[in-house]
Motif scaffolding. Sequence first.
Motif, PDB file in Angstrom:
ATOM      1  N   CYS A  23     -19.112 -25.697 -74.933  1.00 27.71           N
ATOM      2  CA  CYS A  23     -18.891 -24.798 -76.065  1.00 27.71           C
ATOM      3  C   CYS A  23     -19.964 -23.719 -76.162  1.00 27.71           C
ATOM      4  CB  CYS A  23     -18.811 -25.578 -77.371  1.00 27.71           C
ATOM      5  SG  CYS A  23     -20.366 -26.347 -77.844  1.00 27.71           S
ATOM      6  N   CYS A  24     -21.057 -23.876 -75.419  1.00 30.41           N
ATOM      7  CA  CYS A  24     -22.157 -22.909 -75.497  1.00 30.41           C
ATOM      8  C   CYS A  24     -21.978 -21.737 -74.544  1.00 30.41           C
ATOM      9  CB  CYS A  24     -23.483 -23.592 -75.169  1.00 30.41           C
ATOM     10  SG  CYS A  24     -23.916 -24.945 -76.266  1.00 30.41           S
ATOM     11  N   LYS A  66     -31.437 -32.041 -88.010  1.00 34.23           N
ATOM     12  CA  LYS A  66     -30.024 -31.730 -87.753  1.00 34.23           C
ATOM     13  C   LYS A  66     -29.308 -32.985 -87.260  1.00 34.23           C
ATOM     14  CE  LYS A  66     -30.635 -27.317 -88.531  1.00 34.23           C
ATOM     15  NZ  LYS A  66     -30.088 -26.626 -89.660  1.00 34.23           N
ATOM     16  N   LYS A  84     -26.292 -33.566 -86.355  1.00 37.14           N
ATOM     17  CA  LYS A  84     -25.283 -33.460 -85.297  1.00 37.14           C
ATOM     18  C   LYS A  84     -25.892 -33.591 -83.901  1.00 37.14           C
ATOM     19  CE  LYS A  84     -21.999 -30.667 -87.872  1.00 37.14           C
ATOM     20  NZ  LYS A  84     -21.273 -29.391 -87.915  1.00 37.14           N
ATOM     21  N   LYS A  93     -23.886 -36.604 -79.357  1.00 39.69           N
ATOM     22  CA  LYS A  93     -23.036 -36.079 -80.416  1.00 39.69           C
ATOM     23  C   LYS A  93     -22.162 -34.975 -79.839  1.00 39.69           C
ATOM     24  CE  LYS A  93     -25.294 -38.401 -83.635  1.00 39.69           C
ATOM     25  NZ  LYS A  93     -24.846 -39.143 -84.734  1.00 39.69           N
ATOM     26  N   LYS A  94     -21.125 -34.645 -80.570  1.00 39.43           N
ATOM     27  CA  LYS A  94     -20.269 -33.580 -80.054  1.00 39.43           C
ATOM     28  C   LYS A  94     -21.007 -32.249 -80.096  1.00 39.43           C
ATOM     29  CE  LYS A  94     -17.750 -31.958 -84.028  1.00 39.43           C
ATOM     30  NZ  LYS A  94     -16.463 -31.725 -84.601  1.00 39.43           N
ATOM     31  N   CYS A  95     -20.597 -31.367 -79.260  1.00 37.52           N
ATOM     32  CA  CYS A  95     -21.257 -30.080 -79.130  1.00 37.52           C
ATOM     33  C   CYS A  95     -21.120 -29.282 -80.433  1.00 37.52           C
ATOM     34  CB  CYS A  95     -20.652 -29.297 -77.965  1.00 37.52           C
ATOM     35  SG  CYS A  95     -21.607 -27.846 -77.527  1.00 37.52           S
ATOM     36  N   CYS A  96     -22.175 -28.617 -80.793  1.00 32.57           N
ATOM     37  CA  CYS A  96     -22.168 -27.788 -81.998  1.00 32.57           C
ATOM     38  C   CYS A  96     -23.054 -26.570 -81.732  1.00 32.57           C
ATOM     39  CB  CYS A  96     -22.676 -28.578 -83.193  1.00 32.57           C
ATOM     40  SG  CYS A  96     -24.393 -29.118 -83.038  1.00 32.57           S
ATOM     41  N   GLN A  97     -22.952 -25.587 -82.557  1.00 33.99           N
ATOM     42  CA  GLN A  97     -23.733 -24.367 -82.381  1.00 33.99           C
ATOM     43  C   GLN A  97     -25.229 -24.654 -82.443  1.00 33.99           C
ATOM     44  OE1 GLN A  97     -22.640 -21.539 -81.241  1.00 33.99           O
ATOM     45  NE2 GLN A  97     -24.737 -20.816 -81.175  1.00 33.99           N
ATOM     46  N   GLU A  98     -25.640 -25.631 -83.268  1.00 31.16           N
ATOM     47  CA  GLU A  98     -27.053 -25.977 -83.350  1.00 31.16           C
ATOM     48  C   GLU A  98     -27.574 -26.474 -81.998  1.00 31.16           C
ATOM     49  OE1 GLU A  98     -26.598 -28.825 -86.410  1.00 31.16           O
ATOM     50  OE2 GLU A  98     -26.838 -27.361 -88.021  1.00 31.16           O
ATOM     51  N   CYS A 109     -26.384 -25.652 -79.057  1.00 29.53           N
ATOM     52  CA  CYS A 109     -26.460 -24.478 -78.179  1.00 29.53           C
ATOM     53  C   CYS A 109     -27.764 -23.714 -78.424  1.00 29.53           C
ATOM     54  CB  CYS A 109     -25.274 -23.549 -78.417  1.00 29.53           C
ATOM     55  SG  CYS A 109     -23.671 -24.300 -78.113  1.00 29.53           S
TER      56      CYS A 109
END
Length: 149
Positions: free
Chosen positions: A33-34, A69, A71, A120-125, A127
């Motif tokens: 996702c990044c 964080k 996530k 954890k699942k990918c998140c903007q944090e 990235c």
Amino acid sequence: MESTAVIREKYENVLIHDIQLLENMSGEHRDRCCRNKRRDNPSVNFCNDTQEIRSLQNMACDLLKFFRKQKISIDFRWQTALVSCMTLDILRCKCDRPRAGDVCEWVRLKSREDTQSNKKKCCQELCELKETISSLRSCWNKFEKEIAR
């Protein structure tokens, strides 16, 4: 502030190994996702050619914001905080944000309470964290080359 020779010695003998561990942990996390979002993040710091120490300080302080964080896995957050706090210690710097010092104090005093390496699942944090880790490593490398001349 320490002399550049002392900073380099501490980096080469201690911190470089923790940064490598952090990079290995970073590689274990999905970044699919990044890929499309790279370089879109204005908050990621870059290493200033004439102010590497200040750049390293800014990056280390930015990394501390990820400590809470949820996530991101606890192991990854813990290692990130450890590298950040060690960078600040080696440079004899502090963060402008008042809570950053609290995180470093907590990391020094506590042991890791949860050692599960859950991804954890990918998140903007995540990235943003991975980009900042990469920038920190590049800036340390740049600083090391500059003082080796």
